[in-house]
Design an enzyme around this catalytic site. Structure first.
Site, short mmCIF file in Angstrom:
data_model
loop_
_atom_site.label_atom_id
_atom_site.label_comp_id
_atom_site.label_asym_id
_atom_site.label_seq_id
_atom_site.Cartn_x
_atom_site.Cartn_y
_atom_site.Cartn_z
CG HIS A 153 36.53 58.35 2.65
ND1 HIS A 153 36.31 57.50 1.59
CD2 HIS A 153 37.63 57.80 3.11
CE1 HIS A 153 37.09 56.38 1.63
NE2 HIS A 153 38.07 56.62 2.55
CD GLU A 167 34.08 59.55 -1.21
OE1 GLU A 167 34.57 58.79 -0.17
OE2 GLU A 167 33.55 58.93 -2.33
#
Length: 70
Positions: free
Chosen positions: A39, A36
């Site tokens: 993130h 991700e």
């Protein structure tokens, strides 16, 4: 996001502001999560720089067990 201009900037500069990319590509076994690139997690500039230089995930850096895979 990871391949966009903004994503590349984050990957190269986040540590300067105290952030790490929490779930890195190729580190799924260590974190238990798919990559991700958006993130980020604040850990402070000193620690973020150390983690980046080590090439490790947060779990690897602190010797923590991997989370269950999701």
């Amino acid at each position: 996001f990871g391949q966009t201009t903004a994503g590349k900037w984050v990957a190269n500069n986040a540590h300067k502001y105290g952030f790490i990319i929490r779930y890195q590509s190729g580190k799924e076994t260590s974190t238990g999560y798919r990559a991700e690139p958006w993130h980020v997690r604040y850990v402070g500039t000193e620690l973020a720089t150390e983690i980046l230089k080590s090439g490790q995930t947060l779990e690897e850096f602190f010797g923590l067990p991997a989370a269950p895979t999701y």
